[in-house]
Enzyme design. Sequence first.
Site, short mmCIF file in Angstrom:
data_model
loop_
_atom_site.label_atom_id
_atom_site.label_comp_id
_atom_site.label_asym_id
_atom_site.label_seq_id
_atom_site.Cartn_x
_atom_site.Cartn_y
_atom_site.Cartn_z
N TYR A 152 -1.36 -0.71 10.76
CA TYR A 152 -1.61 -1.10 9.35
C TYR A 152 -0.35 -0.83 8.52
O TYR A 152 0.09 -1.69 7.74
CB TYR A 152 -2.80 -0.31 8.81
CG TYR A 152 -3.13 -0.63 7.35
CD1 TYR A 152 -3.62 -1.88 6.99
CD2 TYR A 152 -2.93 0.32 6.34
CE1 TYR A 152 -3.91 -2.18 5.66
CE2 TYR A 152 -3.23 0.03 5.02
CZ TYR A 152 -3.72 -1.22 4.68
OH TYR A 152 -4.00 -1.51 3.36
N SER A 188 0.86 -1.19 0.00
CA SER A 188 0.00 0.00 0.00
C SER A 188 0.89 1.23 0.00
O SER A 188 2.08 1.13 0.36
CB SER A 188 -0.85 -0.02 1.29
OG SER A 188 -1.49 1.21 1.48
#
Length: 247
Positions: free
Chosen positions: A154, A141
């Site tokens: 995350y 990501s």
Amino acid sequence: MNLKDKVVIITGASSGIGRATALKLAQDGAKVVISARRKEKLEELKKEISDKGGTALVVEADVTKRDDIKNLVKQTKDTFGVCDVLVNNAGIMPLSYMKNMHVDEWLKMVDVNINGVLYCLAEVLPDMVERKSGHIINISSVAGREVMPGSAVYSATKFAVRALSDGLRKELSPGHNIRITCIEPGAVETELTESITDEELMDDFKNKMGDLDFLDSDDIAKAIYYAVTQGDNVHVNELQIRPVSQG
Ligand code: NDP
């Protein structure tokens, strides 16, 4: 590379990026093994692929359960003989502020986003190393490059996915002919934010992301398609794809 008859395992194929990737690769002739926990969604996807003339195998699996992943790869080999490409896509993103102590969610993210990737690697790599052929696509990501308030855990998992991709490439590309591609999406319209339970963060998140023109899952599927269809000597290491409106 021509995808005709290539066997591709896609985790997290029941929605979002995984689902779009399965459709895109199957359309080009790949035999896709679609996996996730929600079997009914996978069966719907299989029907959509079959109706368009493609081939899909459904294998229900939770990436945090090593036996499920052993079974996923075994069923793939029993049915198609081989796994040519693994797309490590399953992931969760219950963002939260550290001070709000969503400890169970921290641990769950580590389990799905890191351990899930490791379990899949452990099952497919031995054959790829022996055959001196294979392609691993890891979905990291932009959060694997930048940390924002609320994204610490995350981001830690997505930094880990990028580190794993780098390490795998350095060990397994020269000499073993295995390609590793790390995909780093920006904001994509999917179900991913539905797991956020920290209300304070959610209010800030909505304010921050409200003006963004999110990408579609298909935009990321196209990037994955690009990576897996390059010539034998071409190794796409990393692709970062953001909406124009995301800085
Ligand atoms: P979705 O929530 O739409 O898809 C996530 C997929 O992961 C689902 O198919 C879900 O299936 C599966 N999954 C979740 N937990 C497990 C588990 N324990 N075992 C097996 N499968 C599981 O989100 P996206 O499509 O957006 O996410 C795909 C990947 O892309 C993730 O790794 C995410 O971190 C990454 N990403 C997404 C971005 C975005 O903006 N959307 C941006 C950057 C990266 P099921 O519930 O049926 O098991």
